[in-house]
Design a protein around this motif. Structure first.
Motif, PDB file in Angstrom:
ATOM      1  N   TYR A  99       0.625  -1.461   0.418  1.00 51.50           N
ATOM      2  CA  TYR A  99       0.105  -0.283  -0.082  1.00 51.50           C
ATOM      3  C   TYR A  99       1.065   1.146   0.438  1.00 51.50           C
ATOM      4  O   TYR A  99       1.561   0.956   0.949  1.00 51.50           O
ATOM      5  N   ARG A 100       0.414   2.198  -0.746  1.00 56.86           N
ATOM      6  CA  ARG A 100       0.988   3.287  -0.570  1.00 56.86           C
ATOM      7  C   ARG A 100       0.019   4.679   0.116  1.00 56.86           C
ATOM      8  O   ARG A 100      -0.870   3.941   0.530  1.00 56.86           O
ATOM      9  N   VAL A 114       6.092  -3.550   6.252  1.00 61.03           N
ATOM     10  CA  VAL A 114       7.762  -3.264   6.324  1.00 61.03           C
ATOM     11  C   VAL A 114       7.516  -2.362   5.002  1.00 61.03           C
ATOM     12  O   VAL A 114       7.189  -2.132   3.950  1.00 61.03           O
ATOM     13  N   ILE A 115       8.312  -1.390   5.728  1.00 61.73           N
ATOM     14  CA  ILE A 115       8.439   0.206   4.565  1.00 61.73           C
ATOM     15  C   ILE A 115       9.306  -0.854   3.469  1.00 61.73           C
ATOM     16  O   ILE A 115      10.261  -1.369   3.592  1.00 61.73           O
ATOM     17  N   SER A 116       8.523  -0.404   2.461  1.00 63.29           N
ATOM     18  CA  SER A 116       9.183  -0.591   1.209  1.00 63.29           C
ATOM     19  C   SER A 116       9.842   0.271   0.346  1.00 63.29           C
ATOM     20  O   SER A 116      10.476  -0.028  -0.845  1.00 63.29           O
ATOM     21  N   ALA A 117       9.886   1.802  -0.049  1.00 63.19           N
ATOM     22  CA  ALA A 117       9.546   2.414  -0.670  1.00 63.19           C
ATOM     23  C   ALA A 117      10.045   3.606   0.004  1.00 63.19           C
ATOM     24  O   ALA A 117       8.532   4.269   1.029  1.00 63.19           O
ATOM     25  N   LEU A 118      10.370   5.005   0.027  1.00 69.00           N
ATOM     26  CA  LEU A 118      10.464   5.831   0.059  1.00 69.00           C
ATOM     27  C   LEU A 118       9.812   6.864  -0.789  1.00 69.00           C
ATOM     28  O   LEU A 118      10.812   6.345  -1.986  1.00 69.00           O
ATOM     29  N   ASN A 119       9.041   7.586  -1.353  1.00 66.55           N
ATOM     30  CA  ASN A 119       9.171   8.570  -2.265  1.00 66.55           C
ATOM     31  C   ASN A 119      10.174  10.439  -1.889  1.00 66.55           C
ATOM     32  O   ASN A 119       9.610  11.087  -1.586  1.00 66.55           O
ATOM     33  N   ASP A 120      11.064   9.648  -2.455  1.00 65.31           N
ATOM     34  CA  ASP A 120      11.589  10.505  -2.560  1.00 65.31           C
ATOM     35  C   ASP A 120      12.069  12.156  -3.351  1.00 65.31           C
ATOM     36  O   ASP A 120      12.381  13.308  -2.574  1.00 65.31           O
ATOM     37  N   VAL A 123       5.436   6.655   1.725  1.00 70.28           N
ATOM     38  CA  VAL A 123       6.157   5.685   1.481  1.00 70.28           C
ATOM     39  C   VAL A 123       5.230   4.106   1.023  1.00 70.28           C
ATOM     40  O   VAL A 123       3.862   5.098   0.726  1.00 70.28           O
ATOM     41  N   THR A 124       6.048   3.369   1.457  1.00 70.90           N
ATOM     42  CA  THR A 124       4.983   1.587   0.810  1.00 70.90           C
ATOM     43  C   THR A 124       5.241   1.261   2.066  1.00 70.90           C
ATOM     44  O   THR A 124       5.962   0.359   1.855  1.00 70.90           O
ATOM     45  N   ILE A 125       4.077   0.472   2.391  1.00 69.87           N
ATOM     46  CA  ILE A 125       3.878  -0.207   3.175  1.00 69.87           C
ATOM     47  C   ILE A 125       3.341  -1.747   2.648  1.00 69.87           C
ATOM     48  O   ILE A 125       2.453  -1.831   2.138  1.00 69.87           O
ATOM     49  N   GLU A 126       4.794  -3.468   3.078  1.00 68.32           N
ATOM     50  CA  GLU A 126       4.491  -4.288   2.324  1.00 68.32           C
ATOM     51  C   GLU A 126       4.038  -5.430   3.532  1.00 68.32           C
ATOM     52  O   GLU A 126       3.872  -4.819   4.956  1.00 68.32           O
TER      53      GLU A 126
END
Lengths: 147, 341
Positions: free
Chosen positions: A32-33, A84-90, A109-112
C-alpha cells in the motif's frame, strides 16, 4: 479519482482509509502506498520536512514510522498499518510542497506485508466519506480547524 | 495537576541544556504539571535541527573550535549556541493545550513578550510567528512532541556572535560566510537586552502563569524525570544521533538555502562552480554576489529589485537558475512574484 468535497475539505472515495489518523492508502501490486489526506495536511500546517525509518524497517500500527516538521514543530508520523517499509517517495521528501498540489496522488511511503485484519478494517467509499467528515467536525469542535 | 512548575536549572553543560528538556518532555504524563524551565549552556555548541543533515555543517571549523554538536527534536536549522543565551521551555503533557499547532505555539510563546519587555526589548510577534524587535528576530523558537509531552522552546539572546554562527555552517567559500554573517548580524538579535536574565525569568513566570491561569511555584524534578533526562544524556551524546538518527534526514538539496529568519534567506551552491550567493530579504533579492577569478563582486544591477533580473544573470552565467527560482518559490521566499512579473 472520485473526489467528494464539502467546504474546504475533500476525500477521494476510490482510496482506502484507516480509522485512526489522517492518511490514505492505495493498493499496489505488493502493498500500500500511504499519503496524507486533505485534513491531515490542514491540521499539520505548512510542512517543511519529513524523515522516515529506512526501507526494510518493520513498523507496527500506531507506532512512529517517521517525523514531520511544520512551522518549526516536530512531531511523529504514526504508521497507519503494520508492515514493512518498502519504498520512500524521494521526490515528495525533497519537495513537501508537492503534497499540497495533489494530496491524493502524492504518496510518502509504501508499506508491504500488511496484516489481513488491518486491511479489512480500512474504510472506502461511503463509509470513508462519512468517517472523514465526522473527523472534520470533531477537529472543529477541538479548535484545530477554523469554524 | 494544577499550577505552573517553574524550574531554573542555571548554568549547565551543553548536553544537559538539551537533555533536561527532552527528558522532561518525554517523561510527561497526563498529571504532570505544566512546566517552565530555564537554563544556559556553560560552553558553546552547535544545535542541529531534527530534520537537518550533518552535511550542512562545517565540521572542520567546529572541530577546530573544539565544540560539540547536539541534535534537538524540534524544528529549524543548525544554530550556534553559547553561554550568552538563556534557554526557556514550556513543557506540558500531550493534549493539555488543544487547537491548531500554530495557535498553541503562539499561545505559549506570547506571554514571553512581557519578559522581553522586562529586559528592555520592545518585542512583538509578527505575522510569521517570529518574536521580533523591528525586523530583527530576538528569539529562536521551535516546538516538538516527544513521547508523552510537547515542548515549546525559545531563548533570550544577550549577545549573538554572528561571525562564529555563520562559520559553523557548510559553505563553498569564505565569501559566503561573510554574506551569512552580515545577514545574521542585521536580522538576529542585533538589538541587545539591557536588563538581566533574572528579570526575564521572573517576568516570564508571572506572565505565563497569568496567561494560563495557573499559580506558579518553584518546583523540582521527580526521580522518574531524572531517569528520563539521563536516558537523553545517552541518546543525545551518541554520535549516531547527529550522523545517522533513527529517522535519517534528507541530504542537502542544491542550491542550498539558509533561513536567517522568516523572510530572510541566503541561497548558494554547496558544490560546483561558479560560486555565488543570492540573498532574499522580505520577498526581494537584495544581493547577488559572484566569485570571479577568486574575487567576490556584487552584481549591483539586481540589488533591491525583484528576483527576475538575478535569475537572468545566473542563467547568463550558465548557472541552473530554474533550480534557484524553484527553491526560492518552495520556501515562499519570493513574495509577490506573480504580481511583479
Amino acid at each position: 479519482m472520485s473526489l467528494v468535497v464539502r467546504g474546504s475539505y475533500g476525500i477521494d472515495t476510490e482510496l482506502w482509509y484507516p480509522q485512526e489518523g489522517d492518511y490514505w492508502l492505495a493498493p499496489t501490486s505488493s502493498g500500500y502506498r500511504v499519503g496524507f489526506d486533505s485534513l491531515g495536511l490542514e491540521v499539520n500546517g505548512t510542512l517543511s520536512h519529513f524523515a522516515f525509518v529506512g526501507v526494510g524497517t518493520r513498523v507496527n500500527q500506531g507506532d512512529p514510522m517517521g517525523t514531520l516538521e511544520a512551522e518549526k514543530f516536530v512531531g511523529p508520523i504514526s504508521a497507519p498499518v503494520s508492515g514493512v517499509i518498502s519504498a520512500l517517495n524521494d521526490e515528495a521528501l525533497a519537495q513537501p510542497s508537492l503534497l499540497y498540489r495533489d494530496p491524493y496522488r502524492t504518496w510518502l511511503v509504501t508499506i508491504e506485508e500488511v496484516p489481513k485484519d488491518e486491511v479489512s478494517a480500512l474504510l472506502t467509499g461511503d463509509a470513508a466519506v462519512n468517517h472523514f467528515f465526522e473527523r472534520v467536525e470533531e477537529y472543529r469542535r477541538m479548535g484545530v480547524l477554523a469554524q | 495537576m494544577d499550577g505552573l512548575r517553574v524550574i531554573d536549572f542555571g548554568v549547565v553543560s551543553p548536553l544537559r541544556s538539551q537533555s533536561i528538556w527532552h527528558g522532561l518532555t518525554s517523561a510527561a504524563e497526563p498529571t504532570t504539571p505544566t512546566t517552565l524551565a530555564f537554563m544556559s549552556p556553560e560552553a558553546p555548541y552547535v544545535g542541529i535541527g531534527a530534520h537537518r543533515s550533518h552535511e550542512e555543517l562545517n565540521w572542520e571549523a567546529i572541530q577546530s573550535m573544539g565544540i560539540g554538536v547536539i541534535r534537538r527534536m524540534v524544528g529549524g536549522g543548525s544554530v550556534y549556541l553559547d553561554a550568552d543565551q538563556l534557554f526557556f521551555q514550556v513543557i506540558a503533557p500531550l493534549g493539555r493545550y488543544r487547537g491548531a499547532r500554530s495557535a498553541v505555539i503562539n499561545r505559549l510563546l506570547t506571554p514571553f513578550l512581557a519578559a522581553y519587555a522586562a529586559v528592555g526589548l520592545d518585542a512583538m510577534m509578527d505575522s510569521t510567528g517570529e518574536i521580533v524587535v523591528g525586523d530583527t528576530k530576538v528569539c529562536g523558537h521551535g516546538a516538538g512532541e516527544i513521547d508523552g509531552g510537547m515542548a515549546v522552546v525559545g531563548n533570550l539572546i544577550q549577545h549573538f556572535d554572528a561571525s562564529t554562527a555563520a562559520s559553523v555552517l557548510a559553505t563553498p567559500h569564505p565569501m559566503v560566510v561573510d554574506v551569512l554573517s552580515e545577514l545574521m548580524g542585521r536580522f538576529v538579535a542585533s538589538t541587545r537586552p539591557t536588563g538581566q536574565q533574572a528579570d526575564f525569568v521572573t517576568s516570564a513566570s508571572i506572565s505565563l502563569s497569568a496567561a494560563l491561569e495557573l499559580e506558579s511555584y518553584r518546583g523540582v524534578v521527580s526521580d522518574s524525570e531524572w531517569r528520563s533526562i539521563e536516558e537523553f544524556d545517552q541518546k543525545l551524546s551518541a554520535p549516531e544521533s547527529v550522523l545517522l538518527p533513527e529517522f535519517p534526514p534528507a541530504k542537502p538539496i542544491e542550491p542550498h538555502i539558509i533561513k536567517i529568519r522568516s523572510g530572510v534567506y541566503a541561497v548558494f551552491p554547496l558544490a560546483g562552480s561558479p560560486i555565488y550567493v543570492l540573498t532574499v530579504v522580505f520577498g526581494f533579492v537584495e544581493r547577488l554576489v559572484i566569485l570571479r577569478n577568486g574575487v567576490a563582486s556584487d552584481v549591483v544591477e539586481v540589488s533591491g529589485r525583484p528576483p527576475f533580473d538575478a535569475i537572468e544573470v545566473l542563467h547568463s552565467m550558465g548557472i541552473p537558475a530554474a533550480g534557484v527560482e524553484a527553491r526560492l518559490a518552495g520556501v515562499g521566499a519570493l513574495g509577490q512574484k506573480e504580481t511583479v512579473r
